[in-house]
Design a protein around this motif. Sequence first.
Motif, PDB file in Angstrom:
ATOM      1  N   ARG A  53      24.140 -31.798  12.747  1.00  0.00           N
ATOM      2  CA  ARG A  53      25.187 -32.403  12.037  1.00  0.00           C
ATOM      3  C   ARG A  53      26.573 -31.835  12.232  1.00  0.00           C
ATOM      4  O   ARG A  53      26.670 -30.582  12.359  1.00  0.00           O
ATOM      5  N   THR A  55      30.103 -32.130  10.673  1.00  0.00           N
ATOM      6  CA  THR A  55      30.932 -32.508   9.465  1.00  0.00           C
ATOM      7  C   THR A  55      32.332 -32.777   9.711  1.00  0.00           C
ATOM      8  O   THR A  55      32.874 -32.199  10.227  1.00  0.00           O
ATOM      9  N   GLN A  61      28.311 -30.989   2.609  1.00  0.00           N
ATOM     10  CA  GLN A  61      27.501 -32.161   2.362  1.00  0.00           C
ATOM     11  C   GLN A  61      28.104 -33.561   2.355  1.00  0.00           C
ATOM     12  O   GLN A  61      27.626 -34.282   2.222  1.00  0.00           O
ATOM     13  N   ALA A  64      29.272 -36.922   7.870  1.00  0.00           N
ATOM     14  CA  ALA A  64      28.931 -36.169   9.258  1.00  0.00           C
ATOM     15  C   ALA A  64      28.673 -37.039  10.252  1.00  0.00           C
ATOM     16  O   ALA A  64      27.983 -38.059  10.163  1.00  0.00           O
ATOM     17  N   PHE A 122      24.612 -27.160  10.769  1.00  0.00           N
ATOM     18  CA  PHE A 122      25.856 -28.126  10.690  1.00  0.00           C
ATOM     19  C   PHE A 122      26.785 -27.364  11.648  1.00  0.00           C
ATOM     20  O   PHE A 122      27.221 -26.130  11.285  1.00  0.00           O
TER      21      PHE A 122
END
Length: 426
Positions: A53, A55, A61, A64, A122
């Motif tokens: 991921r 972002t 969270q 992304a 990420f």
Amino acid sequence: MTPVSTITANEMVAAPIQTGYWTRSRKVGVGLVAAGVLAAVVFGALATSQTARFTLSEDAQGAALAIDGTVGAILFGLIAAAAGAAMFTDRWFPWLLGVGIVCFVLSFLCWQISDAPAGQNFMPLVNIVRGTFLLAVPLIFGALAGVLCERSGVVNVAIEGQLLMGAFAGALVGTMAGNVWVGLVAAALGGAFISLLLAVFTIRYLVDQVVMGIVLNLLALGLTGFLYERLMQTNQAKYNQPPHFGNWEIPLLKDIPVLGPALFRSNLFLYLALILVLVIHIALFRTRWGLRTRSVGEHPTAADTLGVRVLGLRYRNVLLAGVVAGIGGASYTLLLYSFTKNMIGGKGFIALAALIFGRWSPTGALLAALFFGFADQLGVYLGAINSIIPSQFLAMLPYLATILAVAGLVGRVRAPAADGKPYIKG
């Protein structure tokens, strides 16, 4: 008798030079194809099926870009190879090279991110971009100082000393005055002091410019180290607790995804560095001063014949370069830290490499500095996710790229013709 055909001088100049089948574009293309295939095979085999991921916000969270690690490593490697194959058309060389390098890096990152421990798979693009710009700031100032000097025909190996003296003067005077702006002015004057010595000894007394630059670096290192031990180390509160600039946010622009938080919620030094790149580029290629500067750096005798004061112009530009580098040094002590001995740590020489990699142009120097900054930031990121790749290996990549650039594999690199050559007025 059949007359022998003749070719005029103009026709000879206009005639294309036959370079054979293996042009520079095709040679680099072969290397990029090999690198892309290697990335697809090796990185694809080492990557896991865990999602990688990237972002787009400061929230881990949040939104992304996500891709399967193995698929991403193989896909980006193949795109890099395709870009290399397309170079055999001898067209769009810079763009294809850029696409190939970016895709090779993305293939590598898909492997690293997918192989990271759970919860760390990420890459925070905002933090990466912010760190890249922050680490590149002193390099941008240093490289611009090199542009101003070397476009005038004076080799500036003393960038390291100019940065260091700027950092020291900014910390010392800023602390004593209790004013960050006074510290900034002192930093500019500190860099100008080293430049003044460079100008006097190389322009007036014709001392070898490279040797003089090294001597001035040692002078700055010894002088700041001595004063640090005598003043700052014994009384930090009085001499080495400089005020710091805060971040300045630019409305509307700060909300742009990725670039907004990283670029437009930043500090004075970054904004000033980007403005200076634009101003120096326009001045160098669009003004009378720029024309005279470039003529002095290429052919000072011809410039002198046309009435340009060669030595005076070199003096002014070298001093201006010191001011720019001094401000770059202040980005250490008036932004994040207090002064420590030899805190520049070789960044002046990296700025010199960025100058060469950027082909002695302000915009090229900016891009090269950002490349160096990204390499440093990437090493920090991979260290944070406990990568198996040593950070020391990543630190050498920009230097390898500089060697390739100087070797001509990514474009011919030529310094100004009179760079490093003293001028004696006849």
